[in-house]
Design an enzyme around this catalytic site. Structure first.
Site, PDB file in Angstrom:
ATOM      1  N   GLU A 229       0.781  -1.229   0.000  1.00  0.00           N
ATOM      2  CA  GLU A 229       0.000   0.000   0.000  1.00  0.00           C
ATOM      3  C   GLU A 229       0.816   1.285   0.000  1.00  0.00           C
ATOM      4  O   GLU A 229       0.796   2.049   0.968  1.00  0.00           O
ATOM      5  CB  GLU A 229      -0.948   0.000   1.191  1.00  0.00           C
ATOM      6  CG  GLU A 229      -1.940  -1.131   1.111  1.00  0.00           C
ATOM      7  CD  GLU A 229      -2.912  -1.143   2.281  1.00  0.00           C
ATOM      8  OE1 GLU A 229      -2.804  -0.261   3.161  1.00  0.00           O
ATOM      9  OE2 GLU A 229      -3.783  -2.024   2.303  1.00  0.00           O
ATOM     10  N   GLU A 346      -5.538  -8.947   0.514  1.00  0.00           N
ATOM     11  CA  GLU A 346      -6.137  -8.778   1.844  1.00  0.00           C
ATOM     12  C   GLU A 346      -7.638  -8.540   1.710  1.00  0.00           C
ATOM     13  O   GLU A 346      -8.087  -7.793   0.844  1.00  0.00           O
ATOM     14  CB  GLU A 346      -5.534  -7.581   2.584  1.00  0.00           C
ATOM     15  CG  GLU A 346      -4.085  -7.711   2.957  1.00  0.00           C
ATOM     16  CD  GLU A 346      -3.573  -6.478   3.698  1.00  0.00           C
ATOM     17  OE1 GLU A 346      -4.415  -5.687   4.187  1.00  0.00           O
ATOM     18  OE2 GLU A 346      -2.356  -6.295   3.773  1.00  0.00           O
TER      19      GLU A 346
END
Length: 561
Positions: A229, A346
């Site tokens: 991220e 995720e």
């Protein structure tokens, strides 16, 4: 899964809160958009005095010095460096057949969150060979290993990684190999790099050279994920440059190893169109999924305001399922055009959510991902999103049952009876009655022609919230669930942010989302449960930040029964 610390997207007069995060490190929905509930989302604050929040000393927020806010080094106002102003990069298809074969072996997967991503392994989770064996015996084929390398390396060149920590990673890889598990390991929580990407790039690359060199002889089923991220000062444009350098560092010692790459802006779907994949045949694309965020992160202490979301349900309504399907269709179309397989690295819902809703959401997200051809990795193993209960020393069987459920009939969608539309003039047949525009930066025009709202960006703003179009909503009631759906498309490929927000201080946000628009008309959905009675809520379209026309039609507001 990192912890979404806070993802606040400044919307109206500055605040469109997008908080994402995870407790001390639990992943999945974390704002770090590592998708991992770990909670790192942020609101920028800089000290360079340039009036923006990126900390790069320029005034347009893109990290370069040309003043056109696009992040490249020319002055044409686009972000792809191709000399036009449309923001489109050329889409290149690459044959990645071997990576598709590898992807077929990856699922089911679980993240070992809150362990090696914790600064000093101090987030209450430890793992041993016993855990790895249990995961394999439980039916999982892959583990994702989030690792915080930053705190285990010297702060000055040559940025040597601690040998004792390296040995622990060695042991984990050995245990996984002995158990027959694939491993995806990443660089997680490189906070200093996110805060000042240019200054810490050398450290980032030096660590990857060490990691790649140490593990160059590991089996092919050990997969590298370059960075979890990317966000903050590591803008989409800068990430495109830095990932090429990181990949080159890896390829010096691992010429054919599978490498996973995700998007900037916290790894979300809307930033896909800004990602420029290198023409490398051994790449896998990743994204994280934690929507609706107010459902998946309710009660999470790292997500600001999350106590107000407690009680939010996910009931697999047609519009709730449509929201998931639409997001995954966007990813699948983007990936197909580039010939790259997809790994949803995720997804998960925090333990404070209603358990039946958690199970329902989990099984639907997993089935929709499989239906789209994605491999997936649940966030996480044995913390606050966990599939293993360490206190009772048993699997959370309802969650594992949801993950391993093979009933694809649950993702069928019946849109025949959605309910009453409460929104007036969502079809724009009465022009712009009930709608208003707020332009704080850039330059744009908004008009209604033939019953379609057209927002044309003439000069893009630094942030999406600086060009807004807002519909006045009818009163909403505390605890009531609603859905807003609308048709949208563009004359180019670009992102669009949207949400539901109280239209006065403190500008509370009830829901938010981001999508990628193309020339194809697509129906988008946002679902939310009101956390208060509100007579002045608005549906907000944030269209700034990118060039291109945005077309909107058939906006509807539906009450969930």
């Amino acid at each position: 899964m990192n912890i979404w610390k806070l993802i606040w997207i400044y919307l109206f007069m500055g605040f469109f809160a997008i908080a994402c995060g995870e407790e001390g490190g639990a992943g999945g929905g974390d704002g770090d958009s590592d998708g991992d509930a770990d909670g790192d989302s942020d609101s920028d604050g800089d000290s360079d005095g340039d009036g923006d929040s990126d900390g790069d000393s320029d005034s347009d927020g893109d990290g370069d010095s040309d003043g056109d806010a696009d992040g490249d080094s020319d002055s044409d106002g686009d972000s792809d460096g191709d000399g036009d102003s449309d923001g489109d990069s050329e889409v290149v298809f690459v044959d990645r057949s071997d990576m598709f074969d590898l992807l077929d072996t990856l699922g089911p997967c679980v993240n070992l969150g809150n362990w090696l991503e914790a600064p000093d392994q101090d987030w209450g989770v430890t793992c041993s060979k016993e855990d790895i064996d249990r995961i394999a015996e439980g039916g999982f084929k892959t583990i994702r290993l989030p690792i915080r390398w930053e705190s285990r390396a010297m702060k000055e060149a040559p940025y040597t990684i601690d040998e004792v920590f390296f040995a622990l990673v060695d042991d984990t890889l050995d245990w996984a190999e002995q158990a027959g598990l694939n491993v995806v390991f990443d660089m997680h929580h490189h906070d200093a790099y996110f805060e000042d990407a240019e200054s810490y790039k050398d450290m980032f690359l030096a660590m990857w050279k060490q990691i790649a060199g140490r593990y160059k002889d590991r089996p092919d089923n050990v997969i590298f994920e370059i960075l979890n991220e990317p966000h903050d000062s590591l803008t989409a444009s800068l990430w495109n440059d830095h990932l090429v350098e990181a990949l080159a560092a890896i390829r010096e010692t691992n010429p054919t190893r599978a490498v996973v790459i995700g998007t900037a802006e916290w790894g979300g779907v809307s930033a896909m169109n800004k990602l420029e994949l290198p023409e490398d045949p051994n790449l896998i694309f990743t994204f994280h999924y934690y929507e609706p965020y107010h459902f998946t992160h309710q009660g999470a202490d790292w997500a600001d305001g999350s106590d107000e979301w407690l009680g939010t349900l996910w009931e697999a309504t047609p519009l709730e399922k449509t929201a998931v399907k639409n997001s995954f269709n966007m990813v699948a179309d983007w990936a197909k055009a580039r010939g790259v397989p997809v790994f949803m690295g995720e997804f998960g819902a925090y333990e404070a959510a209603d358990q039946e809703s958690r199970v329902r959401w989990t099984e639907h997200v997993a089935r929709f991902a499989e239906d789209a051809g994605f491999a997936w990795c649940y966030w996480e193993y044995k913390a606050s999103f966990g599939v293993w209960n360490p206190g009772a020393e048993e699997w959370n069987s309802d969650l594992t049952g949801a993950l391993f459920n093979d009933d694809f009939s649950i993702i069928e969608i019946d849109m025949s009876d959605l309910g009453e539309n409460l929104l007036s003039n969502g079809d724009f047949e009465d022009g712009d009655t009930g709608w208003k525009e707020n332009f704080y930066g850039g330059e744009a025009t908004a008009s209604v022609e033939d019953g379609v709202l057209t927002i044309e960006i003439i000069e893009k703003s630094a942030d999406s919230w600086e060009i807004q179009y807002i519909a006045e909503l009818p009163p909403i009631s505390d605890g009531q669930a609603y859905s807003i759906l609308f048709d949208a498309w563009s004359d180019t490929t670009r992102g669009l942010d949207f949400g539901v927000q109280h239209q006065a201080d403190p500008w509370d946000t009830y829901a938010y989302s981001s999508v990628m628009l193309t020339e194809e008309l697509t129906t988008h959905v946002i679902n939310f449960t009101a956390s208060a009675d509100d007579d002045i809520a608005g549906f907000v379209l944030n269209a700034g930040g990118e060039m291109g026309k945005v077309f909107v039609d058939n906006v509807m507001m539906i009450v969930s029964e």
